[in-house]
Write a protein that holds these residues in place. Structure first.
Motif, PDB file in Angstrom:
ATOM      1  N   UNK A 188      -4.925  11.104 -12.054  1.00 31.53           N
ATOM      2  CA  UNK A 188      -4.041  11.526 -13.140  1.00 31.53           C
ATOM      3  C   UNK A 188      -2.923  10.506 -13.353  1.00 31.53           C
ATOM      4  N   UNK A 189      -2.366   9.986 -12.266  1.00 30.15           N
ATOM      5  CA  UNK A 189      -1.274   9.017 -12.359  1.00 30.15           C
ATOM      6  C   UNK A 189      -1.743   7.733 -13.041  1.00 30.15           C
ATOM      7  N   UNK A 190      -2.893   7.213 -12.618  1.00 29.71           N
ATOM      8  CA  UNK A 190      -3.438   6.012 -13.246  1.00 29.71           C
ATOM      9  C   UNK A 190      -3.659   6.215 -14.742  1.00 29.71           C
ATOM     10  N   UNK A 219      -8.170  20.680 -13.031  1.00 28.56           N
ATOM     11  CA  UNK A 219      -7.035  19.979 -12.450  1.00 28.56           C
ATOM     12  C   UNK A 219      -5.867  19.787 -13.410  1.00 28.56           C
ATOM     13  N   UNK A 220      -6.033  20.260 -14.649  1.00 28.84           N
ATOM     14  CA  UNK A 220      -4.932  20.161 -15.605  1.00 28.84           C
ATOM     15  C   UNK A 220      -4.391  21.533 -15.990  1.00 28.84           C
ATOM     16  N   UNK A 258       5.909  21.082 -10.355  1.00 25.32           N
ATOM     17  CA  UNK A 258       5.744  20.862 -11.793  1.00 25.32           C
ATOM     18  C   UNK A 258       4.911  19.654 -12.175  1.00 25.32           C
ATOM     19  N   UNK A 259       4.410  18.855 -11.196  1.00 25.14           N
ATOM     20  CA  UNK A 259       3.524  17.773 -11.611  1.00 25.14           C
ATOM     21  C   UNK A 259       2.153  18.358 -11.933  1.00 25.14           C
ATOM     22  N   UNK A 260       1.462  17.746 -12.867  1.00 22.60           N
ATOM     23  CA  UNK A 260       0.267  18.341 -13.466  1.00 22.60           C
ATOM     24  C   UNK A 260      -0.756  18.790 -12.444  1.00 22.60           C
ATOM     25  N   UNK A 261      -1.147  17.886 -11.559  1.00 16.52           N
ATOM     26  CA  UNK A 261      -2.232  18.189 -10.626  1.00 16.52           C
ATOM     27  C   UNK A 261      -1.823  19.240  -9.609  1.00 16.52           C
ATOM     28  N   UNK A 262      -0.607  19.140  -9.067  1.00 13.88           N
ATOM     29  CA  UNK A 262      -0.192  20.087  -8.032  1.00 13.88           C
ATOM     30  C   UNK A 262       0.062  21.468  -8.619  1.00 13.88           C
ATOM     31  N   UNK A 315       0.856  -1.188   0.000  1.00 14.54           N
ATOM     32  CA  UNK A 315       0.000   0.000   0.000  1.00 14.54           C
ATOM     33  C   UNK A 315       0.887   1.230   0.000  1.00 14.54           C
ATOM     34  N   UNK A 316       0.285   2.379  -0.232  1.00 16.68           N
ATOM     35  CA  UNK A 316       1.022   3.632  -0.057  1.00 16.68           C
ATOM     36  C   UNK A 316       0.114   4.690   0.542  1.00 16.68           C
ATOM     37  N   UNK A 317       0.767   5.708   1.094  1.00 14.28           N
ATOM     38  CA  UNK A 317       0.056   6.790   1.780  1.00 14.28           C
ATOM     39  C   UNK A 317       0.859   8.053   1.562  1.00 14.28           C
ATOM     40  N   UNK A 318       0.413   8.872   0.567  1.00 13.62           N
ATOM     41  CA  UNK A 318       1.138  10.116   0.286  1.00 13.62           C
ATOM     42  C   UNK A 318       0.376  11.052  -0.639  1.00 13.62           C
ATOM     43  N   UNK A 319      -0.683  10.574  -1.320  1.00 16.78           N
ATOM     44  CA  UNK A 319      -1.221  11.312  -2.458  1.00 16.78           C
ATOM     45  C   UNK A 319      -2.696  11.665  -2.309  1.00 16.78           C
ATOM     46  N   UNK A 320      -3.133  12.554  -3.201  1.00 16.87           N
ATOM     47  CA  UNK A 320      -4.524  12.993  -3.240  1.00 16.87           C
ATOM     48  C   UNK A 320      -5.284  12.269  -4.341  1.00 16.87           C
ATOM     49  N   UNK A 321      -6.615  12.367  -4.292  1.00 13.22           N
ATOM     50  CA  UNK A 321      -7.449  11.725  -5.313  1.00 13.22           C
ATOM     51  C   UNK A 321      -7.165  12.274  -6.714  1.00 13.22           C
ATOM     52  N   UNK A 322      -7.075  13.607  -6.911  1.00 16.83           N
ATOM     53  CA  UNK A 322      -6.769  14.099  -8.259  1.00 16.83           C
ATOM     54  C   UNK A 322      -5.417  13.606  -8.771  1.00 16.83           C
ATOM     55  N   UNK A 323      -4.408  13.548  -7.888  1.00 17.68           N
ATOM     56  CA  UNK A 323      -3.095  13.058  -8.311  1.00 17.68           C
ATOM     57  C   UNK A 323      -3.181  11.578  -8.680  1.00 17.68           C
ATOM     58  N   UNK A 324      -3.881  10.790  -7.869  1.00 15.99           N
ATOM     59  CA  UNK A 324      -4.035   9.361  -8.128  1.00 15.99           C
ATOM     60  C   UNK A 324      -4.737   9.121  -9.463  1.00 15.99           C
TER      61      UNK A 324
END
Length: 274
Positions: A98-100, A167-168, A141-145, A87-96
């Motif tokens: 976008x990453x997927x 979000x983009x 510089x990552x898209x969502x942030x 598992x991981x614990x560090x990110x937000x729903x919009x980032x997740x």
């Protein structure tokens, strides 16, 4: 001693490139629920919260928890996808989301834990209005942030974004820039280090805390917590949601004890979302 291992982006760069190459051994490891649950996390506040759970709550719940610290926002997801961690614990729903979409991963949220409001910081201005014409602002510089950062600046009247940027949003979506601000796009982890070289920087909450900034006190402006979609999540690979270890951790991360730990230790810079 805490069973916590630290990993740097450089050391794990190769692992971050193996999105589509899932080894059979990793699949077996991911499906084996008899061992410890290994969770990838950025150091502050995520690993701190997990270590509080490990040291104070996990044993009573019968959870064997191992925390691995990462310093970037890519490797925790690739490691979860390939089964290197459970598992991981560090990110937000919009980032997740976008990453997927961008990487073809199959990651899913199983619990919403806390919010870290994004903030604008400066060593040269005491308030937003002090920013000079032509000031340089560092952005993650990552898209969502980056989109979050631009929306934060827009909420203060520093710029206007075109309708629907969402979000983009990027700097190309700026339609009005009354102070002629310049933007320096950096990896999120580098933004606190840029404060001596720019007029201001938009910094993620976790990296602000790591840099000994106190978001609730030091930020010129913080994101509003009300209706904020950028809650930090406990995430697993699809198919692992029913892992009994994951269910135990999700329960503990949203417990009254963790809520009190967050409130007591982060003074409004990290906010429970449950």
């Amino acid at each position: 001693m805490r069973n916590t291992a630290k990993f740097t982006t450089a050391v794990l760069a190769a692992g971050a490139l193996t999105l589509g190459l899932t080894a059979c051994g990793s699949e077996d490891s991911a499906s084996d629920t008899s061992g410890p649950l290994v969770v990838a996390a950025t150091p502050v506040p995520h690993a701190e919260i997990l270590n509080y759970v490990k040291d104070n709550l996990a044993k009573k719940e019968g959870l064997d928890l191992e925390v691995k610290e990462f310093t970037d926002y890519v490797t925790p997801n690739t490691a979860t996808e390939d089964g290197s961690v459970g598992a991981n614990y560090f990110q937000t729903e919009p980032y997740l989301t976008d990453f997927n979409k961008k990487n073809g991963t199959h990651l899913k949220s199983v619990a919403s834990v806390h919010l870290e409001p994004l903030g604008l910081y400066s060593k040269k201005a005491d308030k937003v209005g002090d920013l000079k014409n032509g000031a340089t602002i560092a952005l993650p510089n990552d898209t969502v942030t980056e989109a979050r950062a631009l929306q934060l600046l827009a909420s203060e009247g520093l710029l206007t974004l075109k309708d629907g940027a969402g979000n983009s949003a990027t700097t190309a979506d700026i339609t009005k820039n009354p102070k002629n601000l310049e933007f320096k796009e950096l990896e999120a982890a580098q933004t606190p280090r840029s404060l001596n070289d720019v007029d201001a920087a938009v910094i993620n909450g976790n990296y602000a805390l790591e840099a000994d900034l106190k978001p609730a006190k030091d930020a010129l402006v913080l994101e509003s917590a009300e209706n904020n979609p950028n809650v930090n999540l406990l995430v697993v690979k699809e198919g692992q949601e029913d892992d009994p270890r994951v269910k135990k951790l999700a329960k503990l991360l949203t417990s009254p004890e963790v809520k009190k730990f967050i409130e007591d230790n982060y003074a409004g810079s990290v906010l429970p979302s449950f």
